[in-house]
Scaffold this active site. Structure first.
Site, PDB file in Angstrom:
ATOM      1  N   LYS A  17       0.851  -1.191   0.000  1.00  0.00           N
ATOM      2  CA  LYS A  17       0.000   0.000   0.000  1.00  0.00           C
ATOM      3  C   LYS A  17       0.885   1.240   0.000  1.00  0.00           C
ATOM      4  CE  LYS A  17      -1.058   1.573   4.392  1.00  0.00           C
ATOM      5  NZ  LYS A  17       0.261   1.835   4.982  1.00  0.00           N
ATOM      6  N   ASP A  75      -2.877  -0.996   9.868  1.00  0.00           N
ATOM      7  CA  ASP A  75      -2.937  -0.974   8.403  1.00  0.00           C
ATOM      8  C   ASP A  75      -3.613  -2.207   7.804  1.00  0.00           C
ATOM      9  OD1 ASP A  75      -1.585   1.392   8.487  1.00  0.00           O
ATOM     10  OD2 ASP A  75       0.345   0.560   7.866  1.00  0.00           O
TER      11      ASP A  75
END
Ligand code: C5P
Length: 296
Positions: A14, A145
């Site tokens: 990401k 996350d």
């Protein structure tokens, strides 16, 4: 072994296009607001196999293992244990192999991506009676996350990262991802941000195209903190910007830097020439529609 005896899932990194840190919370985490996208490259693969014995999770990691925790301390192994516990199936025997290509300590959420891929793979392997919302809860318990990695695509991350608001940003945005020869630990960078008095990013990169609908500029409030922890990052960033001919921003808590590319630029070709000049790993990557893909 039955047909579902082995399941593979790809885990995608990401990238925070914009990361604002709003303050330190009473629980020790930081309140953030981050526009984040999944990247298609480089990806890891999680392979899980159901075995009759021994019971419980066994785990090995292969590939780019530098800085990646081995054994059951790896977040992916913990994800397997947590999701089985949540479904009341913790006695089951599962062998896990993690093939790593996403560098650890780079700010690309590799460990979180591996954990998210593990949740999806184990649910399928053991046919667990868990909804996507259940998986999201397990994900949030594993790390800030992991929920974004589970959902993937493009989204605002808020809270400590676990509150996800999807954003209809089309995949295919191009980037260079450059890896300096040192890594940073996220807690160390956040602590430096506190010690510096909570700085805002000192540099901004103009947002272009559809990204500009969501943020005025790409900026990372952790960049001054990371560059204080590792001052050699400043020179690395300047060399990258010179070689790429474009501005770069820190990825997450670092240490990787990212160069956003205009449409029409081939990330792979530019990555090759910039990597050869800097003599460090530089990958060309495009934003991706998913954070996890079942089936390899
Ligand atoms: O949630 P996770 O375990 O991935 O976070 C790792 C560390 O990063 C935390 O222990 C904390 O030091 C820092 N962190 C933070 N604020 C966030 C996310 C992470 O301070 N929003």
């Amino acid at each position: 072994m039955n047909r579902l005896g082995r399941v593979r899932a790809s885990a995608y990194p990401k990238l925070t296009l914009s990361l604002r840190v709003l303050g330190l919370r009473p629980d020790g985490y930081h309140e953030i607001e981050a526009l984040t996208v999944s990247l298609g490259q480089p990806s890891d693969v999680v392979e899980v196999t159901a075995v009759p014995h021994p019971g419980g999770v066994s785990f090995t990691v292969e590939g780019e293992t530098e800085h990646a925790p081995s054994g059951l301390t790896n977040l992916a192994a913990r994800a397997a244990e947590d999701v089985m516990l949540r479904a009341g199936r913790s006695g089951h025997g599962v062998q896990m192999v993690l093939r790593k290509r996403i560098p650890a300590g780079a700010g690309l959420g590799g460990g979180s991506a591996d954990a998210a891929a593990t949740l999806v793979a184990i649910r399928k392997l053991l046919d667990l009676d868990l909804t996507d919302d259940d998986l999201h809860e397990v994900a949030a318990g594993l790390g800030s996350d992991v929920p974004f990695c589970l959902r993937g695509g493009a989204a605002w991350m808020r809270g400590r990262g676990e509150l996800i608001e999807p954003v209809p940003l089309r995949p295919g945005l191009g980037f260079l991802v450059a890896l300096p020869p040192f890594r940073l630990a996220t807690p160390v960078v956040y602590r430096a941000w506190d010690e510096l008095g909570g700085p805002r990013a000192t540099r901004e990169v103009e947002a272009r195209g559809t990204v500009a609908r969501y943020v005025e500029a790409l900026a990372n409030d952790l960049e001054p903190a990371a560059e204080a922890v590792e001052p050699a990052l400043v020179e690395f960033r300047s060399s990258l910007e010179r070689a790429a001919g474009r501005p770069a921003i820190l990825a997450g808590s670092g240490s990787a830097y990212v160069v956003p590319l205009e449409r029409g630029v081939d990330p792979g070709a530019l990555a090759e020439s910039v990597g050869a000049r800097l003599r460090v790993p530089v990958a060309g990557a495009r934003s991706n529609a998913v954070g996890v893909r079942l089936g390899s």
